[in-house]
Design an enzyme around this catalytic site. Structure first.
Site, mmCIF file in Angstrom:
data_model
loop_
_atom_site.group_PDB
_atom_site.id
_atom_site.type_symbol
_atom_site.label_atom_id
_atom_site.label_comp_id
_atom_site.label_asym_id
_atom_site.label_seq_id
_atom_site.Cartn_x
_atom_site.Cartn_y
_atom_site.Cartn_z
ATOM 1 N N GLU A 177 -1.123 7.675 -3.898
ATOM 2 C CA GLU A 177 -1.273 7.056 -2.582
ATOM 3 C C GLU A 177 -0.376 7.761 -1.573
ATOM 4 O O GLU A 177 -0.773 8.018 -0.438
ATOM 5 C CB GLU A 177 -0.917 5.573 -2.627
ATOM 6 C CG GLU A 177 -1.041 4.905 -1.260
ATOM 7 C CD GLU A 177 -0.519 3.489 -1.216
ATOM 8 O OE1 GLU A 177 -0.903 2.780 -0.280
ATOM 9 O OE2 GLU A 177 0.271 3.093 -2.089
ATOM 10 N N HIS A 178 0.837 8.077 -1.983
ATOM 11 C CA HIS A 178 1.804 8.680 -1.068
ATOM 12 C C HIS A 178 1.992 10.175 -1.315
ATOM 13 O O HIS A 178 2.632 10.846 -0.521
ATOM 14 C CB HIS A 178 3.156 7.970 -1.168
ATOM 15 C CG HIS A 178 3.069 6.532 -0.793
ATOM 16 N ND1 HIS A 178 3.123 5.537 -1.744
ATOM 17 C CD2 HIS A 178 2.881 5.917 0.395
ATOM 18 C CE1 HIS A 178 2.997 4.359 -1.135
ATOM 19 N NE2 HIS A 178 2.850 4.567 0.160
ATOM 20 N N GLY A 179 1.473 10.661 -2.406
ATOM 21 C CA GLY A 179 1.600 12.077 -2.729
ATOM 22 C C GLY A 179 0.235 12.725 -2.862
ATOM 23 O O GLY A 179 -0.783 12.047 -3.006
#
Length: 121
Positions: free
Chosen positions: A45-47
């Site tokens: 999600e963030h990477g």
């Protein structure tokens, strides 16, 4: 057929040892698997995730007997591609309704539980 170590342990009312990785690194995944972690969860999600990175992560988990999971938002085509590559499942963030949960099941399960399709791969 591969055994899902997480499901086996949970059915036996045993503890599951997991670690969340903020990035994909096959060498680290293999190392952590040999240390005894039951599952590794990569935060997609963030990477950033590439298909090659995911494929190598799955292979490293298979080598060390660790269950590969990905944390990604609901994305049916992407989830189906990663399942076809060999990921065991997903940690889907921000699920706030029964309808959203049903969409996830629909994306990852074959009939009659869901509508996941099969390809000629």
């Amino acid at each position: 057929m591969r055994v899902n170590k997480i499901k086996t342990k949970l059915r036996a009312d045993e503890m599951v040892l997991a670690v969340m990785l903020q990035f994909v690194h096959a060498g680290l995944a293999e190392f952590l698997g040999h240390l005894g972690f039951d599952t590794l969860v990569v935060d997609g999600e963030h990477g950033a995730l590439s298909d090659n990175d995911v494929e190598n992560f799955i292979r490293a988990c298979d080598l060390s007997g660790t269950v590969p999971l990905l944390r990604i938002p609901l994305n049916k085509p992407l989830m189906q591609r990663y399942l076809d590559m060999g990921v065991y499942g997903f940690h889907v963030p921000h699920v706030e309704s029964v309808e959203q949960a049903r969409e996830i099941v629909d994306a990852v399960k074959f009939r009659p539980q869901g509508n996941r399709g099969t390809g000629l791969t």
